[in-house]
Design a protein around this motif. Structure first.
Motif, PDB file in Angstrom:
ATOM      1  N   GLY A 238     -17.638 -14.205 -78.378  1.00 48.94           N
ATOM      2  CA  GLY A 238     -17.927 -13.383 -79.499  1.00 48.94           C
ATOM      3  C   GLY A 238     -19.237 -13.354 -80.108  1.00 48.94           C
ATOM      4  O   GLY A 238     -19.732 -12.278 -80.035  1.00 48.94           O
ATOM      5  N   LEU A 239     -19.521 -14.450 -80.247  1.00 50.20           N
ATOM      6  CA  LEU A 239     -21.103 -14.603 -81.008  1.00 50.20           C
ATOM      7  C   LEU A 239     -22.176 -14.231 -80.178  1.00 50.20           C
ATOM      8  O   LEU A 239     -22.966 -13.321 -80.573  1.00 50.20           O
ATOM      9  N   LYS A 243     -20.240  -9.221 -80.408  1.00 48.67           N
ATOM     10  CA  LYS A 243     -18.775  -8.446 -80.575  1.00 48.67           C
ATOM     11  C   LYS A 243     -17.484  -9.135 -81.260  1.00 48.67           C
ATOM     12  O   LYS A 243     -16.730  -9.149 -80.684  1.00 48.67           O
ATOM     13  N   LEU A 244     -18.068 -10.013 -82.130  1.00 48.55           N
ATOM     14  CA  LEU A 244     -16.829 -11.251 -82.516  1.00 48.55           C
ATOM     15  C   LEU A 244     -15.750 -10.405 -83.578  1.00 48.55           C
ATOM     16  O   LEU A 244     -14.811 -10.865 -83.082  1.00 48.55           O
ATOM     17  N   LYS A 245     -16.373  -9.287 -84.151  1.00 48.59           N
ATOM     18  CA  LYS A 245     -15.380  -8.607 -84.781  1.00 48.59           C
ATOM     19  C   LYS A 245     -14.021  -8.020 -83.890  1.00 48.59           C
ATOM     20  O   LYS A 245     -12.958  -8.045 -84.087  1.00 48.59           O
ATOM     21  N   SER A 246     -14.687  -7.511 -82.903  1.00 49.56           N
ATOM     22  CA  SER A 246     -13.958  -6.544 -81.865  1.00 49.56           C
ATOM     23  C   SER A 246     -12.932  -7.556 -80.849  1.00 49.56           C
ATOM     24  O   SER A 246     -11.609  -7.374 -80.731  1.00 49.56           O
ATOM     25  N   TRP A 248     -12.030 -10.611 -82.172  1.00 51.42           N
ATOM     26  CA  TRP A 248     -10.844 -11.018 -83.027  1.00 51.42           C
ATOM     27  C   TRP A 248      -9.762 -10.012 -83.227  1.00 51.42           C
ATOM     28  O   TRP A 248      -8.551 -10.289 -83.169  1.00 51.42           O
ATOM     29  N   VAL A 249     -10.153  -8.730 -83.582  1.00 44.42           N
ATOM     30  CA  VAL A 249      -8.955  -7.559 -83.770  1.00 44.42           C
ATOM     31  C   VAL A 249      -8.465  -7.745 -82.503  1.00 44.42           C
ATOM     32  O   VAL A 249      -7.004  -7.536 -82.644  1.00 44.42           O
ATOM     33  N   TRP A 252      -6.151 -10.919 -81.730  1.00 48.21           N
ATOM     34  CA  TRP A 252      -5.163 -10.927 -82.725  1.00 48.21           C
ATOM     35  C   TRP A 252      -3.855  -9.777 -82.483  1.00 48.21           C
ATOM     36  O   TRP A 252      -2.725 -10.170 -82.700  1.00 48.21           O
TER      37      TRP A 252
END
Length: 333
Positions: A238-239, A243-246, A248-249, A252
């Protein structure tokens, strides 16, 4: 690695040389066809034990006990056995020990093999030969491939890259690094131990008969041992992708849909980064099985997505090696 000088000492920098050399060897050669491999020996032991257990015992509790015994015996044999082997060789022929450690550790990594598998399938697809691509894909996946369309072949290949990035590449590296961090252990015993658990899971860790009870413990053990390296891998890719936020979303939201606590997160990470959707209907020995849909279908899966996924796996591996090298440099006297 254990060094015997005036007393037993743990030479962490030299042990890290073993790790780097193994990574280079895997990158250069992978697992050549026809060469002996530790997993082949593990597989032979598992197969023989399984055949006997299924013949001798019928009750669920008996098969569960047999599965627990198999897992513990195999993991202890490969880890403790390799440690004792290196201990003995270090005192008599340490160059032989060093070379053997490099070879065995390289056999635990599947980075080059994973890359070669994708190339093997993508080559015929590049010239429109779907029939050959189906035949080659059959070597690497458990699903039926005879009627797969090109898009299904690409999906199967991307799912294979995503899953094997965790259990074939990053988790063995994780346990090799843990072995380096523990005095007098070294990278090989723990990496081989994880490889034994992974092999057990791939051979008998099924929810269907006849392995439902025999492979129960191996499947749970693999889930537990893979949990942390899987999450660290997801964080790393992700890092690296930005696109770490994508990741994670989507992870999850969708990862919990998958029956595996780890492969769901691995596939969600790659689906989020590439903007594709994984999962759907697969066929196994003529029976349809629907895997949960992971990710958003913003794009159709292409050859470029597979190539980007394999590069991401390689960069993740290299980043972990680089961070580990920095850590060894900081703690060494």
């Amino acid at each position: 690695m254990i060094r015997i000088e005036t007393s037993v000492a743990f030479d962490r920098p030299l042990t890290f040389v073993v790790l780097i050399s193994a990574a280079i060897l895997d990158f250069a050669m992978g697992d050549p066809w026809g060469c002996p491999h530790p997993v082949q020996l593990m597989g032979w032991v598992i197969q023989r034990y399984t055949k006997g257990a299924l013949r001798w015992w019928n009750e669920p509790w008996q098969l569960r006990l047999a599965g627990i015994h198999l897992a513990i015996a195999l993991v202890c044999s490969v880890s403790l056995g390799s440690w004792l082997l290196f201990y003995g060789l270090d005192q008599r022929a340490w160059p032989v020990s060093l070379c053997l450690e490099v070879v065995l550790l390289a056999s635990c990594f599947a980075g080059r093999s994973l890359h070669d598998a994708t190339v093997d399938v993508l080559k015929p697809l590049a010239v429109g030969d779907v029939t050959v691509a189906r035949s080659r894909l059959r070597r690497y996946v458990g699903r039926d491939t005879d009627t797969l369309a090109e898009q299904d072949i690409l999906r199967a290949l991307l799912e294979t890259v995503a899953e094997n990035t965790t259990d074939g590449v990053m988790a063995p590296l994780f346990y090799a690094l843990v072995g380096i961090a523990i005095p007098v252990v070294g990278p090989v015993p723990l990496a081989l131990a994880y490889k034994a658990v992974s092999t057990l899971d791939s051979m008998i860790g099924y929810r269907e008969e006849p392995y439902q009870h025999l492979g129960w413990f191996s499947a749970r053990l693999d889930d537990v041992l893979t949990w942390l390296p899987c999450r660290l891998m997801v964080l790393t890719v992700g890092l690296l992708s930005g696109k770490l936020k994508s990741v994670w979303v989507i992870g999850w939201r969708d990862a919990r849909k998958d029956p595996s606590p780890n492969s769901g997160w691995s596939e969600c990470a790659y689906a989020a980064i590439l903007g594709v959707q994984l999962g759907g209907q697969n066929w196994y020995r003529g029976m349809a099985k629907f895997k949960p849909l992971l990710g958003n279908p913003r794009q159709r899966i292409t050859t470029q997505h597979i190539e980007l996924a394999t590069r991401l796996t390689r960069n993740c591996f290299l980043l972990w090696l680089g961070l580990a090298s920095l850590g060894v440099g900081l703690v060494s006297p």
